[in-house]
Design an enzyme around this catalytic site. Structure first.
Site, PDB file in Angstrom:
ATOM      1  N   SER A  76       0.823  -1.198   0.000  1.00  0.00           N
ATOM      2  CA  SER A  76       0.000   0.000   0.000  1.00  0.00           C
ATOM      3  C   SER A  76       0.862   1.254   0.000  1.00  0.00           C
ATOM      4  CB  SER A  76      -0.898   0.012   1.246  1.00  0.00           C
ATOM      5  OG  SER A  76      -1.636   1.214   1.317  1.00  0.00           O
ATOM      6  N   HIS A  77       0.278   2.342  -0.459  1.00  0.00           N
ATOM      7  CA  HIS A  77       0.939   3.641  -0.380  1.00  0.00           C
ATOM      8  C   HIS A  77       1.000   4.146   1.053  1.00  0.00           C
ATOM      9  CE1 HIS A  77       0.333   3.507  -4.676  1.00  0.00           C
ATOM     10  NE2 HIS A  77       1.068   4.571  -4.797  1.00  0.00           N
ATOM     11  N   SER A  78       0.210   3.563   1.923  1.00  0.00           N
ATOM     12  CA  SER A  78       0.114   4.006   3.313  1.00  0.00           C
ATOM     13  C   SER A  78       0.456   2.863   4.264  1.00  0.00           C
ATOM     14  CB  SER A  78      -1.306   4.491   3.600  1.00  0.00           C
ATOM     15  OG  SER A  78      -1.527   4.632   4.985  1.00  0.00           O
TER      16      SER A  78
END
Length: 130
Positions: free
Chosen positions: A11-13
């Site tokens: 994920s980007h987060s």
């Protein structure tokens, strides 16, 4: 192959990946191996080649690794990692991040093989909420 299918959440987060991992572990119990590769090496929003590579290696218990990216560059980063460092039995899955991960985790927790877990994740795309 032994053990259960490993799952990697890309994920980007980091927070999003960690939260989803927590949910999946509650549903799937202690038999699952779920690793995350969230955010950049510096803790920002984005994806990290090194984090993805490490997560795939850690998740590989011999039964295959289902890699589920959230969007955009997480797909590109995961493809680059697997092109540069092929892992037999590692598969990138095109499925909704949350729903696909949930379906894969539930099925993997039963001891299902990689192909069955991949199919479950992909089928989650067609499950209606309403």
């Amino acid at each position: 192959m032994t053990g259960t299918v490993g799952i990697v959440l890309v994920s980007h987060s980091a927070q999003l990946a960690a939260g989803l991992r927590e949910l999946l572990l509650q549903v799937g119990g202690g038999s699952l191996t779920i690793e995350t590769a969230g955010g950049t090496d510096e803790g920002g929003i984005g994806t990290s080649y090194d984090l993805v590579r490490a997560a795939i290696e850690k998740a590989d218990g011999g039964a295959g690794v289902l890699v589920l990216p959230d969007l955009g560059s997480s797909v590109l980063t995961t493809r680059a990692v697997l092109d540069d460092h092929p892992v037999p039995g590692a598969v990138i899955v095109d499925a909704p991040f949350v729903e696909g991960a949930m379906a894969a985790a539930v099925i993997a927790a039963t001891g299902a093989d990689l192909a069955t877990a991949v199919a479950a994740a992909e089928e989650a795309r067609d499950v209606r909420k309403l």
